[in-house]
Design a protein around this motif. Structure first.
Motif, PDB file in Angstrom:
ATOM      1  N   GLU A  91       0.832  -1.204   0.000  1.00  0.00           N
ATOM      2  CA  GLU A  91       0.000   0.000   0.000  1.00  0.00           C
ATOM      3  C   GLU A  91       0.870   1.258   0.000  1.00  0.00           C
ATOM      4  O   GLU A  91       0.580   2.236  -0.704  1.00  0.00           O
ATOM      5  CB  GLU A  91      -0.934   0.000   1.207  1.00  0.00           C
ATOM      6  N   GLN A 118       0.954   3.323  -3.274  1.00  0.00           N
ATOM      7  CA  GLN A 118      -0.038   4.322  -2.899  1.00  0.00           C
ATOM      8  C   GLN A 118      -1.439   3.885  -3.334  1.00  0.00           C
ATOM      9  O   GLN A 118      -2.210   4.643  -3.918  1.00  0.00           O
ATOM     10  CB  GLN A 118       0.312   5.672  -3.531  1.00  0.00           C
ATOM     11  N   SER A 119      -1.745   2.629  -3.054  1.00  0.00           N
ATOM     12  CA  SER A 119      -3.007   2.046  -3.519  1.00  0.00           C
ATOM     13  C   SER A 119      -3.461   0.940  -2.583  1.00  0.00           C
ATOM     14  O   SER A 119      -2.703  -0.001  -2.313  1.00  0.00           O
ATOM     15  CB  SER A 119      -2.838   1.489  -4.936  1.00  0.00           C
ATOM     16  N   LYS A 120      -4.687   1.052  -2.114  1.00  0.00           N
ATOM     17  CA  LYS A 120      -5.272  -0.027  -1.320  1.00  0.00           C
ATOM     18  C   LYS A 120      -5.604  -1.235  -2.190  1.00  0.00           C
ATOM     19  O   LYS A 120      -5.634  -2.364  -1.710  1.00  0.00           O
ATOM     20  CB  LYS A 120      -6.527   0.465  -0.604  1.00  0.00           C
ATOM     21  N   ALA A 121      -5.856  -0.996  -3.467  1.00  0.00           N
ATOM     22  CA  ALA A 121      -6.214  -2.097  -4.368  1.00  0.00           C
ATOM     23  C   ALA A 121      -5.081  -3.114  -4.444  1.00  0.00           C
ATOM     24  O   ALA A 121      -5.315  -4.335  -4.401  1.00  0.00           O
ATOM     25  CB  ALA A 121      -6.545  -1.556  -5.758  1.00  0.00           C
ATOM     26  N   ASN A 161       3.489   0.953 -11.806  1.00  0.00           N
ATOM     27  CA  ASN A 161       2.377   1.628 -11.133  1.00  0.00           C
ATOM     28  C   ASN A 161       1.388   0.625 -10.557  1.00  0.00           C
ATOM     29  O   ASN A 161       1.514  -0.587 -10.748  1.00  0.00           O
ATOM     30  CB  ASN A 161       1.678   2.620 -12.074  1.00  0.00           C
ATOM     31  N   TRP A 162       0.387   1.134  -9.867  1.00  0.00           N
ATOM     32  CA  TRP A 162      -0.556   0.252  -9.178  1.00  0.00           C
ATOM     33  C   TRP A 162      -1.410  -0.554 -10.146  1.00  0.00           C
ATOM     34  O   TRP A 162      -1.783  -1.697  -9.850  1.00  0.00           O
ATOM     35  CB  TRP A 162      -1.437   1.062  -8.238  1.00  0.00           C
ATOM     36  N   CYS A 174      -1.572  -4.692 -10.036  1.00  0.00           N
ATOM     37  CA  CYS A 174      -2.806  -5.466  -9.886  1.00  0.00           C
ATOM     38  C   CYS A 174      -3.009  -6.434 -11.051  1.00  0.00           C
ATOM     39  O   CYS A 174      -3.295  -7.622 -10.850  1.00  0.00           O
ATOM     40  CB  CYS A 174      -4.002  -4.522  -9.776  1.00  0.00           C
TER      41      CYS A 174
END
Length: 623
Positions: free
Chosen positions: A114, A118-121, A437-438, A442
């Motif tokens: 996270e 910078q992502s909760k996903a 990146n996020w 994912c």
């Protein structure tokens, strides 16, 4: 085959009670597990020995003890070479990962994801795979010793699963991390005692080490340099060394149980040595267990009677060692009970680590952001409840394993590779590539995870099997078949089943015995069957590399992150200078713990992180 006597039940019961007693003890002393810091991290004040041994037995359980024996009995000693790959993974973890994690002050390993992306996903994707992999491993770790109990005593498999699950859930839920660590130490000692007790008697009945070696060699089971590059060959030198190195790096470097133990150490140096000590610890278990597999093969070869063909209640190689123990210790009351305690000790240690780790993940990642205002006692009560729920889920998976069947090592490593590989790839994507990146993280992790589970499920449904080089089957000329339990058709069925499992009926390196074909029929893999036939040893490698490849491609397409936007704290030590140069403001990770006017290294790094995090928030607010 006889069952247990009173002395065996007493020994087994006492050793299991000791594990529960340790949990009770730590629920009553010290802070009495009233804070989440004590319950989940033992106040970050644990010593070197309990951390090292707990880390070891968290991942080496009855699956290893029973699985190694079955693999060597059926296919030979090549599987022992996985320990080379595991040792490589442990060394890399201690060298690069421990100094990376320590300054981050983590409770849940997925806090890193996270912060980095910078992502909760991304954190949710990682924690989902971590939780799933842990619960699946709990199931196989519980199922393995339960099969042994059934083979030796006829005790119902479901009852054994229930008892093992209840004991581990009980002491973990009340005693917290301190109970987990110290029961792991106790259980390691029980495992070593049981293994060496069987080893000593086994060498005697098998005629000594020289006879064992010669028998295994004559049976074609000493080949370790199988250099076949074909990934559909079940065990090759490349698969068991390189493939297992990838898989076990994912386990040691990203598994929640590993991160928690690193975090409970008093210093970075202590945490690093706790990891390194897993190499000799691993060898202290795997070498004698490998020898046990050779002894079991020698024993039944000398008897000229394969139990898998002559006894109705032995239907899996997973039960061979327990049968052997019940036969050679028939006149030694208590030893069979010690052996069963050995198997259950491995299961309890793995279960307790997973339950405590899962509670940390669920609380820190999902609930703490919303309920941090709760008092300590309420937070701790919540985590204890999560432990119980996870214990029930692990028990349900163990019941599922009853229907799946198959070698416990393959079941475990298939599940482990399908989750540990993508998860390790996710962490490496963040630690090695600042521009990832996020979105890429994912998509990369989910693509890899989806493919590997597709392969696993597809192989099970279609019954496509990796190729096993044929070996000489254990003879049956010494078996005493009777008209009451075995007919001529049964014997033929036993032989066909056994030779199929060892690969003796397979005719080409790209073929397998289709369940609908007659024995010996050639079958050529086509289309997706090649995918389903890939050896489970490569799952971890595929998971890591595919996550990195897809993650980078998607990141580049959707707009890569600029390295200056990623705090160098989140890039692996020794690698960050490629992107941030020698002018880096970060402190050298190889410096001692006592720096900066007597402050501990971790405290300085934590202050650095808090300061930078505060600056980031200020910039966002002003923007």
């Amino acid at each position: 085959m006889g069952g247990l006597v009173a002395a065996d039940y007493i020994v087994f019961g006492v050793l299991m009670f000791m594990s529960a007693a340790i949990g009770i003890f730590y629920s009553l002393v010290g802070g009495r597990q009233k804070t989440t810091k004590e319950y989940l991290l033992a106040n970050r004040q644990m010593g070197l020995v309990p951390i090292a041994l707990s880390l070891l037995v968290s991942f080496q359980s009855a699956i290893m003890i029973l699985g190694y024996t079955a693999e060597i009995y059926l296919h030979g000693v090549i599987f022992w070479m996985t320990n080379v790959g595991v040792a490589i993974a442990i060394f890399l973890t201690g060298l690069a990962i421990v100094p990376f994690y320590r300054p981050l002050n983590l409770t849940s390993s997925f806090e890193y994801l996270e912060r980095r992306f910078q992502s909760k996903a991304v954190s949710r994707v990682g924690s989902f795979m971590g939780l799933l992999g842990g619960i699946l491993y709990m199931g196989t770790a519980t199922y393995a010793p339960s099969t042994a109990v059934e083979a030796v005593t006829g005790f119902p498999l479901w009852m054994s699963i229930l008892i093992a699950s209840l004991v581990s859930t009980f002491y973990t839920s009340i005693g917290g991390m301190k109970a987990v660590l110290w029961t792991d130490v106790f259980q390691f000692l029980v495992m070593e005692a049981g293994i060496f007790a069987v080893l000593g008697k086994g060498l005697s009945v098998a005629g000594g080490i020289e006879n064992v070696w010669n028998t295994v060699y004559d049976g074609g089971r000493m080949e370790v340099l199988i250099l076949d590059p074909n990934p559909t060959t079940r065990h090759t030198f490349w698969g068991v060394v390189i493939g297992s190195a990838f898989t076990w790096f994912g386990v040691y470097a990203t598994n929640q149980a590993s991160i928690q133990r690193i975090s409970t150490a008093k210093s970075k140096t202590q945490a690093r040595w706790a990891v390194f000590l897993n190499i000799p610890g691993l060898l202290s278990l795997s070498i004698p267990v490998c020898l046990l597999g050779m002894i079991v093969y020698t024993y039944y070869t000398q008897l000229a009677c394969d139990p898998m063909q002559s006894q109705e209640n032995i239907n899996s190689g997973n039960q061979m060692l327990s049968l052997f123990v019940s036969e050679i210790f028939e006149s030694n009351p208590g030893v069979s009970g010690l052996f069963l305690a050995t198997l259950f000790s491995g299961a309890l240690s793995s279960n307790s680590s997973t339950m405590n780790g899962s509670a940390a993940i669920i609380w820190e990642d999902y609930f703490k952001p919303h309920f941090s205002h709760w008092p300590d006692w309420k937070q701790t009560l919540f985590t204890k409840t999560v432990v119980v729920i996870v214990g029930v889920l692990g028990m349900l998976v163990a019941f599922l394993c009853m229907t799946v069947g198959g070698p416990v090592t393959q079941i475990s490593l298939s599940f482990g590779g399908a989750t540990a590989g993508p998860l390790a790839g996710l962490f490496l994507l963040g630690g090695l590539f600042p521009w990832a990146n996020w979105i890429g993280a994912c998509v990369g992790a989910l693509s890899s995870f989806g493919l590997l589970f597709w392969i696993s499920i597809g192989a099970y449904v279609t019954k496509i099997k990796s190729y096993n080089p044929p070996v000489e089957p254990v003879p049956i000329s010494g078996c005493h078949f009777t008209a009451e339990n075995v007919t001529f058709d049964n014997v033929t069925s036993y032989m066909t089943s056994y030779m199929t499992s060892t690969g003796a009926l397979e005719t080409t390196s790209m073929g397998y015995l289709n369940g609908t074909e007659s024995p010996g029929a050639e079958y050529t893999l086509t289309g997706l069957e090649y995918l389903y036939a890939i050896s489970y040893m490569w799952y971890g490698c595929i998971g890591i590399l595919l996550t990195l490849l897809v993650g980078m491609i998607v990141s580049l397409i959707t707009g890569p992150t600029h390295p200056s936007d990623v705090d160098e704290l989140y890039i692996l030590p020794g690698y960050r200078r490629l992107f941030y140069g020698k002018s880096s403001k970060m402190l050298d990770f190889e410096k001692s713990d006592e720096i900066c006017a007597g402050k501990k290294y971790e405290d300085v790094m934590l202050e650095t992180f808090i300061e930078r995090d505060s600056q980031d928030k200020s910039r966002k607010d002003s923007g």
